[in-house]
Design an enzyme around this catalytic site. Structure first.
Site, short mmCIF file in Angstrom:
data_model
loop_
_atom_site.label_atom_id
_atom_site.label_comp_id
_atom_site.label_asym_id
_atom_site.label_seq_id
_atom_site.Cartn_x
_atom_site.Cartn_y
_atom_site.Cartn_z
N ASN A 93 37.93 31.63 45.99
CA ASN A 93 38.89 32.12 45.63
C ASN A 93 39.33 32.05 44.18
O ASN A 93 38.81 31.30 43.55
CB ASN A 93 40.51 31.27 46.48
N HIS A 110 33.66 32.22 42.41
CA HIS A 110 33.77 33.71 42.01
C HIS A 110 34.80 33.89 40.84
O HIS A 110 35.29 35.12 40.57
CB HIS A 110 34.36 34.32 43.30
N CYS A 118 34.27 37.54 27.18
CA CYS A 118 33.99 38.49 26.09
C CYS A 118 32.41 39.02 26.56
O CYS A 118 31.54 38.22 26.46
CB CYS A 118 33.85 38.17 24.70
N CYS A 137 38.51 40.03 21.32
CA CYS A 137 38.05 38.60 21.47
C CYS A 137 38.55 37.55 20.56
O CYS A 137 38.61 37.66 19.44
CB CYS A 137 36.55 38.59 21.87
N GLY A 177 38.50 28.19 56.01
CA GLY A 177 39.28 29.50 55.94
C GLY A 177 38.12 30.56 55.48
O GLY A 177 38.55 31.61 54.50
N THR A 178 36.91 30.62 55.60
CA THR A 178 36.09 31.49 55.11
C THR A 178 35.41 32.45 56.43
O THR A 178 35.29 32.00 57.45
CB THR A 178 35.00 30.92 54.60
N SER A 179 35.13 33.52 56.06
CA SER A 179 34.53 34.55 57.26
C SER A 179 32.93 34.34 57.58
O SER A 179 32.76 34.63 58.63
CB SER A 179 34.49 35.93 56.82
#
Length: 235
Positions: A93, A110, A118, A137, A177-179
């Site tokens: 998440n 992720h 940058c 930046c 809670g993961t696929s």
């Protein structure tokens, strides 16, 4: 009692706090095709749209709060570490609900909504407000190179070395809670089993990799996770 635990959390744990997932909407993320807002090609094609999309997602975090599952995992991490063990939370998440729930050690494989980087100098920074195509930046001052610190489709997830090390050393791997459909996270259970860990799945329904788990407990994370944490800490 397990002393070294690796927990993988997915969209299911945050959905109970009101954060939508693109898998629930037929491949759309907040009404946008993921190719449009979650790929390097989409960003190159329309950076204004992509920045606006993530600005809205970042602002939406202020309207949601951690749920009982986030809070229970933070408690587990704190108490196991106090007893000399370790609990590594690896999350797919991009929200900050684990941290706001009290967790201190979280790997966001992720990326994170509240971070940017940058593309010119690879400077990464915490970021709580909006970003535009005119944002310079903070390090090199280049304009037009600041993007969300999100791992888009086709990019390599963050922290893979640390995750692989933790999987090789844990004695319990828990997926919440993961696929079980997105790699490399979907393969973590097999890595952990290879090194001898026990494996547990907490989910609304069995994942695609369910056969690799020693045990499965079905139900909402807000119910199953606190109950499991109570059992672990009492053991």
């Amino acid at each position: 009692m397990s002393k070294n635990i690796v927990i993988l959390s997915g969209a299911g744990i945050s959905a109970e706090s009101g954060i939508k997932t693109f898998r629930d909407a037929g491949g759309l993320w907040e009404d946008h095709p993921v190719e449009q807002v979650a790929t390097p090609e989409g960003f190159a094609a329309d950076p204004v749209l992509v920045q606006r999309f993530y600005n809205l997602r970042r602002a939406a975090l202020k309207t949601v709060t951690p749920n009982a599952a986030h809070i229970a995992l933070a408690r587990l991490q704190s108490e196991i570490r106090a007893r000399g063990g370790d609990v590594m939370i690896v999350t797919q998440n991009v929200d900050d609900l684990h941290e706001r729930g009290g967790a201190k050690y979280v790997l966001h494989m992720h990326g994170e909504l509240k971070r940017v980087f940058c593309t010119a100098c690879d400077f990464h920074a915490d970021w709580d407000g909006d970003v535009s195509v005119d944002t310079p930046c903070l390090a090199c001052r280049t304009v037009g190179t600041v993007r969300p610190d999100i791992v888009w489709f086709g990019e390599i997830p963050h922290h893979m070395d640390a995750i692989d090390r933790a999987l090789s050393q844990c004695d319990l791997f828990v997926s919440i809670g993961t696929s079980g459909a997105v790699y490399p996270a979907a393969g973590f259970v097999r890595v952990a089993k290879h090194y001898g860990a026990q494996t547990l799945e907490l989910n609304l329904e069995p994942s695609e990799g369910n056969l690799y788990f020693d045990e499965t407990r079905l139900g909402k994370a807000g119910n199953t996770v606190p109950a499991w944490v109570e059992n672990i800490l009492a053991g």
